[in-house]
Design a protein around this motif. Structure first.
Motif, PDB file in Angstrom:
ATOM      1  N   ASN A   1      40.704  52.797  34.216  1.00  0.00           N
ATOM      2  CA  ASN A   1      41.166  53.686  35.304  1.00  0.00           C
ATOM      3  C   ASN A   1      40.934  53.061  36.664  1.00  0.00           C
ATOM      4  O   ASN A   1      41.797  53.104  37.537  1.00  0.00           O
ATOM      5  CB  ASN A   1      40.451  55.038  35.233  1.00  0.00           C
ATOM      6  CG  ASN A   1      41.039  55.943  34.178  1.00  0.00           C
ATOM      7  OD1 ASN A   1      42.151  55.741  33.733  1.00  0.00           O
ATOM      8  ND2 ASN A   1      40.263  56.950  33.788  1.00  0.00           N
ATOM      9  N   PHE A   2      39.770  52.484  36.844  1.00  0.00           N
ATOM     10  CA  PHE A   2      39.449  51.843  38.112  1.00  0.00           C
ATOM     11  C   PHE A   2      40.418  50.699  38.406  1.00  0.00           C
ATOM     12  O   PHE A   2      40.925  50.572  39.522  1.00  0.00           O
ATOM     13  CB  PHE A   2      38.001  51.317  38.098  1.00  0.00           C
ATOM     14  CG  PHE A   2      37.649  50.533  39.324  1.00  0.00           C
ATOM     15  CD1 PHE A   2      37.318  51.168  40.507  1.00  0.00           C
ATOM     16  CD2 PHE A   2      37.658  49.142  39.291  1.00  0.00           C
ATOM     17  CE1 PHE A   2      36.996  50.445  41.640  1.00  0.00           C
ATOM     18  CE2 PHE A   2      37.340  48.412  40.414  1.00  0.00           C
ATOM     19  CZ  PHE A   2      37.011  49.052  41.588  1.00  0.00           C
ATOM     20  N   LEU A   3      40.668  49.873  37.394  1.00  0.00           N
ATOM     21  CA  LEU A   3      41.566  48.737  37.590  1.00  0.00           C
ATOM     22  C   LEU A   3      43.003  49.189  37.874  1.00  0.00           C
ATOM     23  O   LEU A   3      43.709  48.566  38.671  1.00  0.00           O
ATOM     24  CB  LEU A   3      41.537  47.816  36.366  1.00  0.00           C
ATOM     25  CG  LEU A   3      40.234  47.046  36.159  1.00  0.00           C
ATOM     26  CD1 LEU A   3      40.276  46.288  34.836  1.00  0.00           C
ATOM     27  CD2 LEU A   3      39.954  46.116  37.315  1.00  0.00           C
ATOM     28  N   GLN A   4      43.417  50.273  37.254  1.00  0.00           N
ATOM     29  CA  GLN A   4      44.774  50.768  37.493  1.00  0.00           C
ATOM     30  C   GLN A   4      44.918  51.326  38.904  1.00  0.00           C
ATOM     31  O   GLN A   4      45.958  51.206  39.526  1.00  0.00           O
ATOM     32  CB  GLN A   4      45.135  51.826  36.456  1.00  0.00           C
ATOM     33  CG  GLN A   4      45.380  51.249  35.089  1.00  0.00           C
ATOM     34  CD  GLN A   4      45.532  52.300  34.002  1.00  0.00           C
ATOM     35  OE1 GLN A   4      45.212  53.464  34.204  1.00  0.00           O
ATOM     36  NE2 GLN A   4      46.043  51.877  32.854  1.00  0.00           N
ATOM     37  N   LYS A   5      43.856  51.939  39.427  1.00  0.00           N
ATOM     38  CA  LYS A   5      43.915  52.509  40.784  1.00  0.00           C
ATOM     39  C   LYS A   5      43.747  51.434  41.843  1.00  0.00           C
ATOM     40  O   LYS A   5      44.241  51.582  42.955  1.00  0.00           O
ATOM     41  CB  LYS A   5      42.825  53.562  40.954  1.00  0.00           C
ATOM     42  CG  LYS A   5      43.094  54.815  40.186  1.00  0.00           C
ATOM     43  CD  LYS A   5      41.985  55.827  40.366  1.00  0.00           C
ATOM     44  CE  LYS A   5      42.241  57.072  39.522  1.00  0.00           C
ATOM     45  NZ  LYS A   5      41.134  58.028  39.616  1.00  0.00           N
ATOM     46  N   ASN A   6      43.074  50.361  41.510  1.00  0.00           N
ATOM     47  CA  ASN A   6      42.803  49.299  42.467  1.00  0.00           C
ATOM     48  C   ASN A   6      43.449  48.008  41.967  1.00  0.00           C
ATOM     49  O   ASN A   6      42.776  47.088  41.490  1.00  0.00           O
ATOM     50  CB  ASN A   6      41.300  49.088  42.626  1.00  0.00           C
ATOM     51  CG  ASN A   6      40.625  50.342  43.150  1.00  0.00           C
ATOM     52  OD1 ASN A   6      40.793  50.726  44.282  1.00  0.00           O
ATOM     53  ND2 ASN A   6      39.869  51.005  42.279  1.00  0.00           N
ATOM     54  N   THR A   7      44.759  47.928  42.092  1.00  0.00           N
ATOM     55  CA  THR A   7      45.510  46.813  41.525  1.00  0.00           C
ATOM     56  C   THR A   7      45.157  45.474  42.139  1.00  0.00           C
ATOM     57  O   THR A   7      45.434  44.429  41.553  1.00  0.00           O
ATOM     58  CB  THR A   7      47.025  47.053  41.660  1.00  0.00           C
ATOM     59  OG1 THR A   7      47.334  47.274  43.029  1.00  0.00           O
ATOM     60  CG2 THR A   7      47.457  48.200  40.800  1.00  0.00           C
ATOM     61  N   GLU A   8      44.552  45.457  43.318  1.00  0.00           N
ATOM     62  CA  GLU A   8      44.188  44.165  43.926  1.00  0.00           C
ATOM     63  C   GLU A   8      43.062  43.471  43.152  1.00  0.00           C
ATOM     64  O   GLU A   8      42.845  42.288  43.303  1.00  0.00           O
ATOM     65  CB  GLU A   8      43.775  44.330  45.398  1.00  0.00           C
ATOM     66  CG  GLU A   8      42.488  45.097  45.637  1.00  0.00           C
ATOM     67  CD  GLU A   8      42.682  46.603  45.794  1.00  0.00           C
ATOM     68  OE1 GLU A   8      41.694  47.271  46.103  1.00  0.00           O
ATOM     69  OE2 GLU A   8      43.809  47.108  45.612  1.00  0.00           O
ATOM     70  N   TRP A   9      42.376  44.195  42.288  1.00  0.00           N
ATOM     71  CA  TRP A   9      41.323  43.588  41.463  1.00  0.00           C
ATOM     72  C   TRP A   9      41.887  42.898  40.236  1.00  0.00           C
ATOM     73  O   TRP A   9      41.241  42.049  39.623  1.00  0.00           O
ATOM     74  CB  TRP A   9      40.330  44.661  40.976  1.00  0.00           C
ATOM     75  CG  TRP A   9      39.478  45.176  42.090  1.00  0.00           C
ATOM     76  CD1 TRP A   9      39.778  46.139  42.991  1.00  0.00           C
ATOM     77  CD2 TRP A   9      38.165  44.723  42.422  1.00  0.00           C
ATOM     78  NE1 TRP A   9      38.752  46.338  43.862  1.00  0.00           N
ATOM     79  CE2 TRP A   9      37.731  45.465  43.518  1.00  0.00           C
ATOM     80  CE3 TRP A   9      37.308  43.766  41.894  1.00  0.00           C
ATOM     81  CZ2 TRP A   9      36.501  45.281  44.107  1.00  0.00           C
ATOM     82  CZ3 TRP A   9      36.078  43.598  42.479  1.00  0.00           C
ATOM     83  CH2 TRP A   9      35.683  44.350  43.579  1.00  0.00           C
TER      84      TRP A   9
END
Length: 160
Positions: free
Chosen positions: A150-158
């Protein structure tokens, strides 16, 4: 089970008349041969019944001890793989004992953290089924994977 046999190659003697000692390791119809790095004369090898009879010469005792240590090391690594239900490849154990790095196939694919969690969780699930680990722990690992996803999907710059 695992079988280790030591033998000498009489055709490869050195200037002192000593022949190299080799080990033949067999498991389930497959075998490998490897040098032990030790040498002994053909006469002494035969007179001591392949170092199984009484040993009087100090050098023979040292060689026997070294071969016993090699057998123990091979069996230890073998049993560890067997215990972990891993695929047993005698060549991998040989490379490990000889201290050689395993040659990896050229692969351009990078593995990400989600793939690492998938691999870990599948392995952990097997342990839960064997009742070696708690099912609640597996639920927690799956939850952590979901939170990271979920975190990676919300923060695509990561994501690389």
């Amino acid at each position: 089970m695992l079988k280790i046999i030591y033998f000498i190659k009489t055709d490869k003697y050195n200037s002192d008349g000593e022949c190299p000692i080799y080990a033949k390791i067999s498991f389930r119809g497959k075998s490998i041969t490897m040098s032990t790095g030790k040498r002994i004369s053909n006469e002494r090898w035969n007179s001591t019944s392949n170092l199984r009879g009484p040993l009087r010469v100090h050098k023979e005792k040292v060689i026997k001890s070294s071969l016993d240590s090699m057998s123990l090391l091979f069996e230890t690594k073998f049993n560890l793989l067997l215990k972990n239900n891993s695929v047993i490849n005698l060549n991998d154990i040989k490379r490990d004992i000889l201290g050689k790095k395993q040659v990896k196939m050229k692969s351009k694919k990078k593995i990400g953290i989600i793939e690492i969690f998938d691999i870990h969780n599948k392995d952990f699930e097997k342990k839960v089924l064997r009742q070696e680990r708690a099912a609640a722990s597996l639920q927690k690992y799956n939850r952590v994977k979901d939170l990271i996803l979920n975190f990676l999907q919300k923060n695509t710059e990561w994501i690389t």
